[in-house]
Write a protein that holds these residues in place. Structure first.
Motif, short mmCIF file in Angstrom:
data_model
loop_
_atom_site.label_atom_id
_atom_site.label_comp_id
_atom_site.label_asym_id
_atom_site.label_seq_id
_atom_site.Cartn_x
_atom_site.Cartn_y
_atom_site.Cartn_z
N LEU A 3 0.84 -1.19 0.00
CA LEU A 3 0.00 0.00 0.00
C LEU A 3 0.87 1.25 0.00
O LEU A 3 0.71 2.15 -0.81
CB LEU A 3 -0.90 -0.03 1.24
N SER A 6 2.73 1.73 -3.34
CA SER A 6 1.91 2.24 -4.44
C SER A 6 1.50 3.68 -4.16
O SER A 6 1.33 4.47 -5.08
CB SER A 6 0.69 1.34 -4.66
N PHE A 7 1.38 4.02 -2.86
CA PHE A 7 1.05 5.41 -2.52
C PHE A 7 2.20 6.33 -2.93
O PHE A 7 2.01 7.36 -3.59
CB PHE A 7 0.79 5.53 -1.02
N THR A 270 -5.33 10.33 -3.11
CA THR A 270 -4.58 9.18 -3.63
C THR A 270 -4.52 8.07 -2.59
O THR A 270 -4.75 6.89 -2.90
CB THR A 270 -3.14 9.63 -3.97
N ARG A 274 -6.17 4.26 -2.68
CA ARG A 274 -5.36 3.05 -2.48
C ARG A 274 -5.97 2.17 -1.39
O ARG A 274 -5.78 0.97 -1.35
CB ARG A 274 -3.93 3.40 -2.06
#
Lengths: 316, 264
Positions: A3, A6-7, A270, A274
């Protein structure tokens, strides 16, 4: 861990989006904070900016010229709202809604300009390969000059510098006085109607500039790109104020805090995406955030006023 | 300097709230006249002042300031000729702007607002000197927001702003009514000084009969939208509150003056 990764991966995009919407937030700051008018034109004029810019670019115009055309179109929208408000006596909020509604139809027409097969269009795609664009989200993680931040950061700083200069001039000061106290402004010979129109023109010009940049960045102009823009703009202004108003007192820094507010807003969005929320849930989330941040100062004021009476105009 | 001819104003005409605030009022002020205006609530004092200032237009009659017919001139255009101080200390200044910014706005009253700097270094020095004359310690707080000032300080600042560009006419609408007696006296003192210094033609509404008698060279009393009394010269200098009440009773055939006026 995935997580977080990808953040962080999508953070550059949040900064890019945040800078573009930050210019829009500066426009909202001018009307909402300086002129004390809630201008709802922006939902329409953001799209108008995107539509005009996209049409000009697909017709082969120079992208800078297309940007200028978009800004002028936005200013025209602001002028209409301003005249509806001052010359026709329509309350500012309603005047903005009327222009926004009219722009909905107009934007559909604008996007079909130059296409012999359609009278209206809800989307107009731009291609970074075939069209001459100033920026594109494709390059947001590049370390070359093609990175959109290379354009967005100087443009944002230029906008702030121009506004800082303008609001320090005689005319700009008159505009601030109009927002601060209309009776006083008129008593000092300031044409408050002209001030409001001028403020709306400048504000919507900036909003359209933001829309034009956004259309290029995301590779399309769509008829709903401006939906809820006013709330995002307010969110940026308010987040910036809540977090930075104690540190940023200078006017230029206050404008910058609206931009930073927009970047933080997109970073949070964002992260939330996610975490598994749908992108269609964002409007609900944004509305909640703005409602809460607007309510907090009010609640604070009510709580404190029970303990002591503020101000002292009549006791001094 | 000021010529009001046959001015009438009715609010909410044709409704049950219809109120004839001014009934064909005529008034002429010579250059340098300092006229105090008294009258009970609803007598038309504020309406008279607001009509002269252009807050609203009269239904009938003409208003001329220094030979210029301003009857139909919008408020911000006739501001060129008029300095104003309002009853509410919040009205005359911009709370969210600095002291020097407020003064700089007033310095440009009547001039066109261009893209030149809103305030210059030379002005700051001038404002500091002017604020010193108020003796309120404001000269060291040029960049303080006006919202931080007390009501009295704000009224004194508004007074300074109203006279920064010499007005043809100074309008004071109960400008000390919202202040405590001590502060009110100070602001009235400053008013007297500025009016004398610049030889200003002044129209001052007050709710205080004693102030109306002490200040100015002429006193008018309004009643039901008309000028009921007009006293000037030697007669005004010798005037007492008792005289005034008696004269008012004779002029209007009413003894309302006692309670309405004394209570303010």
């Amino acid at each position: 861990m995935d997580l977080l990764l990808s953040f962080f991966n999508s953070l550059p995009n949040a900064v890019g989006q945040g800078l573009i919407w930050g210019i829009m937030a500066i426009g909202v700051y001018i009307t909402y904070r300086i002129l004390d008018v809630a201008d709802l034109t922006v939902d329409g004029s953001l799209t108008t900016g995107g539509a005009v810019c996209a049409v000009c670019i697909t017709m082969g115009w120079n992208p800078w010229l297309s940007l200028l055309a978009a800004v002028l179109a936005g200013m025209l929208a602001g002028l209409v709202t301003g005249l509806l408000h001052t010359a026709c006596g329509i309350p500012a909020i309603l005047a903005g809604i009327l222009t926004q509604l009219a722009l909905y139809s107009l934007n559909l027409r604008i996007m079909a300009i130059g296409d012999p097969n359609a009278a209206t269009k809800a989307t107009l795609a731009l291609s970074v390969d075939n069209d001459q664009l100033l920026l594109s989200s494709r390059y947001i993680r590049y370390t070359t000059l093609e990175n959109p931040l290379v354009l967005l950061i100087p443009v944002t700083l230029l906008v702030i510098a121009l506004l800082y200069w303008f609001f320090g001039t005689e005319l700009g000061s008159a505009l601030r006085a109009t927002g601060a106290n209309q009776a006083m402004a008129r008593a000092q010979g300031i044409n408050t109607s002209f001030g409001k129109v001028l403020g709306l023109v400048v504000s919507n010009g900036l909003v359209a500039l933001s829309g034009a940049l956004l259309a290029q960045y995301q590779g399309s102009a769509t008829n709903d790109m401006g939906r809820g823009a006013i709330v995002i703009g307010l969110a940026a202004v308010i987040i910036g104020e809540v977090l930075l108003s104690r540190v940023f007192r200078n006017f230029a820094l206050k404008l910058l805090s609206a931009v930073i507010g927009a970047i933080i807003y997109y970073a949070v969005i964002t992260l939330v995406l996610r975490l598994g929320l749908e992108s269609t849930d964002l409007k609900l989330l944004t509305a909640l955030v703005v409602a809460i941040f607007l309510a907090i100062p009010y609640w604070k004021g009510r709580y404190f006023s029970k303990h002591f009476r503020r101000g002292g105009a009549s006791h001094a | 300097m000021l010529d009001i001819k046959g001015v009438s104003k009715t609010f909410n005409p044709g409704t049950i709230n219809e109120k004839a605030a001014l009934r064909s009022v005529s008034l002429h002020l010579e250059d340098g006249d300092f006229v105090t205006v008294i009258g009970g609530n609803g007598a038309g004092k504020s309406t008279l002042l607001n009509t002269v200032a252009g807050t609203y237009f009269p239904d009938a009659g003409t208003i001329t300031i220094g030979g210029v017919d301003v009857t139909r001139l919008p408020e911000h255009k006739r501001a060129k000729y008029i300095g104003r101080v309002f009853q509410d200390p919040m009205t005359g200044t911009a709370a969210t702007m600095q002291i020097e910014e407020n003064l700089a706005l007033a310095r440009r009253r009547g001039a066109s607002r261009t893209l030149r700097p809103g305030i210059t270094r030379a002005e700051r020095g001038e404002y500091r000197e002017l604020l010193k004359t108020l003796d309120l310690g404001l000269e060291d707080r040029l960049t303080a927001k006006v919202g931080l000032l007390s009501g009295g300080q704000r009224q004194a600042l508004t007074l300074l702003m109203a006279s920064l560009v010499k007005p043809k006419l100074l309008l004071l609408d109960e400008h000390t009514a919202a202040l405590d007696p001590k502060t009110a006296a100070k602001v009235l003192d400053a008013t007297e000084k500025i009016v004398q210094r610049d030889h200003l033609t002044t129209l001052m509404i007050t709710h205080n009969m004693r102030d109306a008698i002490v200040h100015g060279n002429r006193l008018i009393m309004m009643y039901e939208g008309r000028i009921a009394l007009d006293i000037s010269g030697e007669e005004k200098k010798k005037l007492t509150v008792e005289d005034l009440l008696a004269k008012f009773g004779q002029a209007t055939g009413s003894d309302e003056a006692d309670d309405k006026l004394l209570l303010g």
